[in-house]
Design a protein around this motif. Sequence first.
Motif, PDB file in Angstrom:
ATOM      1  N   ASN A  17      28.605  35.887  29.801  1.00 15.48           N
ATOM      2  CA  ASN A  17      29.178  36.943  30.522  1.00 15.48           C
ATOM      3  C   ASN A  17      28.564  37.168  31.469  1.00 15.48           C
ATOM      4  OD1 ASN A  17      31.383  38.345  30.594  1.00 15.48           O
ATOM      5  ND2 ASN A  17      31.352  39.161  28.717  1.00 15.48           N
ATOM      6  N   PRO A  18      29.829  37.752  32.132  1.00 16.27           N
ATOM      7  CA  PRO A  18      29.119  38.059  33.597  1.00 16.27           C
ATOM      8  C   PRO A  18      28.883  39.749  33.567  1.00 16.27           C
ATOM      9  CG  PRO A  18      30.705  37.297  34.201  1.00 16.27           C
ATOM     10  CD  PRO A  18      30.220  36.760  33.140  1.00 16.27           C
ATOM     11  N   ASP A  19      29.629  39.982  32.758  1.00 17.34           N
ATOM     12  CA  ASP A  19      29.743  42.153  32.898  1.00 17.34           C
ATOM     13  C   ASP A  19      28.959  42.483  31.701  1.00 17.34           C
ATOM     14  OD1 ASP A  19      32.239  41.102  35.152  1.00 17.34           O
ATOM     15  OD2 ASP A  19      33.549  40.368  33.413  1.00 17.34           O
ATOM     16  N   THR A  20      29.200  43.674  31.957  1.00 16.06           N
ATOM     17  CA  THR A  20      28.345  44.623  31.677  1.00 16.06           C
ATOM     18  C   THR A  20      29.590  45.464  31.100  1.00 16.06           C
ATOM     19  OG1 THR A  20      26.167  44.402  33.175  1.00 16.06           O
ATOM     20  CG2 THR A  20      26.585  46.097  31.313  1.00 16.06           C
ATOM     21  N   LYS A  30      37.651  52.556  31.114  1.00 13.36           N
ATOM     22  CA  LYS A  30      39.132  51.818  31.865  1.00 13.36           C
ATOM     23  C   LYS A  30      39.368  53.347  32.034  1.00 13.36           C
ATOM     24  CE  LYS A  30      43.200  50.679  31.346  1.00 13.36           C
ATOM     25  NZ  LYS A  30      44.474  49.076  30.437  1.00 13.36           N
ATOM     26  N   ASP A  31      39.751  54.339  31.972  1.00 15.76           N
ATOM     27  CA  ASP A  31      40.027  55.294  32.428  1.00 15.76           C
ATOM     28  C   ASP A  31      39.596  55.752  33.354  1.00 15.76           C
ATOM     29  OD1 ASP A  31      42.290  55.353  31.105  1.00 15.76           O
ATOM     30  OD2 ASP A  31      41.752  56.922  29.228  1.00 15.76           O
ATOM     31  N   TYR A  32      37.954  55.736  33.279  1.00 10.34           N
ATOM     32  CA  TYR A  32      36.911  56.192  34.139  1.00 10.34           C
ATOM     33  C   TYR A  32      36.845  55.752  35.685  1.00 10.34           C
ATOM     34  CZ  TYR A  32      32.983  57.108  37.839  1.00 10.34           C
ATOM     35  OH  TYR A  32      32.722  57.742  38.515  1.00 10.34           O
ATOM     36  N   TRP A  33      37.096  54.167  35.340  1.00  9.52           N
ATOM     37  CA  TRP A  33      36.988  53.241  36.932  1.00  9.52           C
ATOM     38  C   TRP A  33      37.977  52.611  37.505  1.00  9.52           C
ATOM     39  CZ3 TRP A  33      32.631  52.889  38.252  1.00  9.52           C
ATOM     40  CH2 TRP A  33      31.538  52.440  38.696  1.00  9.52           C
ATOM     41  N   PHE A  34      39.228  52.915  36.917  1.00 11.76           N
ATOM     42  CA  PHE A  34      40.402  52.754  37.282  1.00 11.76           C
ATOM     43  C   PHE A  34      40.600  53.887  38.403  1.00 11.76           C
ATOM     44  CE2 PHE A  34      41.901  49.143  34.859  1.00 11.76           C
ATOM     45  CZ  PHE A  34      42.969  49.150  35.960  1.00 11.76           C
ATOM     46  N   ILE A  90      34.727  45.861  36.053  1.00 16.87           N
ATOM     47  CA  ILE A  90      34.713  46.647  37.486  1.00 16.87           C
ATOM     48  C   ILE A  90      34.949  45.440  37.863  1.00 16.87           C
ATOM     49  CG2 ILE A  90      33.084  47.653  38.350  1.00 16.87           C
ATOM     50  CD1 ILE A  90      32.015  48.982  35.900  1.00 16.87           C
ATOM     51  N   ARG A  91      33.856  44.293  38.187  1.00 20.95           N
ATOM     52  CA  ARG A  91      34.073  42.736  39.086  1.00 20.95           C
ATOM     53  C   ARG A  91      35.358  42.744  39.215  1.00 20.95           C
ATOM     54  NH1 ARG A  91      34.748  37.432  37.599  1.00 20.95           N
ATOM     55  NH2 ARG A  91      34.588  38.528  35.524  1.00 20.95           N
ATOM     56  N   ASN A  92      35.954  42.756  38.485  1.00 19.56           N
ATOM     57  CA  ASN A  92      37.406  42.245  39.031  1.00 19.56           C
ATOM     58  C   ASN A  92      38.406  43.300  40.239  1.00 19.56           C
ATOM     59  OD1 ASN A  92      37.425  41.783  36.044  1.00 19.56           O
ATOM     60  ND2 ASN A  92      37.752  39.902  37.339  1.00 19.56           N
ATOM     61  N   CYS A 287      30.429  41.359  43.060  1.00 23.60           N
ATOM     62  CA  CYS A 287      28.792  40.788  42.173  1.00 23.60           C
ATOM     63  C   CYS A 287      28.913  39.662  41.518  1.00 23.60           C
ATOM     64  CB  CYS A 287      30.172  41.439  40.755  1.00 23.60           C
ATOM     65  SG  CYS A 287      30.409  42.833  40.101  1.00 23.60           S
ATOM     66  N   LEU A 288      27.698  38.803  40.681  1.00 26.56           N
ATOM     67  CA  LEU A 288      27.552  37.845  40.931  1.00 26.56           C
ATOM     68  C   LEU A 288      27.851  37.418  39.590  1.00 26.56           C
ATOM     69  CD1 LEU A 288      25.456  35.162  41.694  1.00 26.56           C
ATOM     70  CD2 LEU A 288      23.759  37.238  41.115  1.00 26.56           C
ATOM     71  N   ASP A 289      28.355  35.759  39.770  1.00 25.90           N
ATOM     72  CA  ASP A 289      29.712  34.990  38.623  1.00 25.90           C
ATOM     73  C   ASP A 289      28.376  34.144  38.484  1.00 25.90           C
ATOM     74  OD1 ASP A 289      31.004  34.011  36.151  1.00 25.90           O
ATOM     75  OD2 ASP A 289      32.218  35.217  36.713  1.00 25.90           O
TER      76      ASP A 289
END
Length: 357
Positions: A17-20, A30-34, A90-92, A287-289
């Motif tokens: 799973n690439p995503d932290t 979610k609230d913060y990053w959006f 965040i990658r998305n 990012c890097l997947d």
Amino acid sequence: MSRPRRFNLLQDYDGYNPDTLNLLQDSEAKDYWFQCFIRLVWKFEQQAAKSQSSDPTAVDRAAQFRKHYLEQLEQLKDDDRSSNREPLAIRNLLELNEASLRLYGFDDPWKEQKRIENEASIKKLSSRLQRLDELEDTVARWTEIIKGVLAGNMFDWGAQAVSQILESDKNFGLEEALQRIQQRPWLIDCLDQWLDRLQGPAHKCVTIFTDNSGIDIVLGIMPLARELLLRHTKVLLCANIKPALNDITFDELKEVVSKCCAECKVIRDAYETGMLKILGNEQNGPCLDFRLITHELCGAILESDLLIIVGMARALHTNLNAKFTCETLKLAVVKNEWLAKRLGGNTFSVICKYENV
């Protein structure tokens, strides 16, 4: 696009799973990053319009980009489908930004900024290498090299905390960045383990996944590559083929390395003999997947016994927890206050994570 294949340097490809962070399972994140990307889109709009200032349609197209991106963000944020769907990361959000810019004709908004910073940094490469060579003690020299990579990683126009510094202080350079990043002990500090490893046999081949243009690649990564070449380690420099923020692209990296050859015999000899090679990575954003590594790239880097992954997007937003079958060194500066605090640090905390299987 070339077909992907299984990247065999992952310990567990099926479980990778690439995503932290999974924003669907973390309401605070979610609230913060959006909100973070909603704020950033105004800056991206300005940069897009500026990058094509001679085109009378640029301002309108940049505004259309902003409108489209915000609409897409709202759809993602309000999506109430089952939590067992694909993670939202965040990658998305970063990939959506790049796709939206391209949709309205902005393929590379930071192109001119990158060119200026690359040229300015190349002029300083010789003196940077000379300073490193004056450090006869191996530990001191390698410590300075790693700090240089980290300080170089500060120069990220996609990070609001950094862009504010760069816009207000035109003289902010590597030395200033070295003073601004966290002093040791770092947030994740495996430097001593890395230095101990360097007492052992040289690596056969290293793949370095590069990040930003300018000071990052020229004064941070190139001295690192040179020092590894001096250990007779083959160096593969990997850059995205498509533009993403101010990350260096494959074509730009070829030009930069060619110009660095004129500044350093070690780099020139390695480039001419194939001990230093440049590879392209077909990711859709910064990012890097590793599930999306192409068949050709997989084959090219399969000989690597060391991976060096640089930057917040590649080594923190993705791959911080990824496990590989070879040694890895993950290097990044945390240029976001919320994320730094989530990890237990402060803005400009340092990630230096070395793992030896």
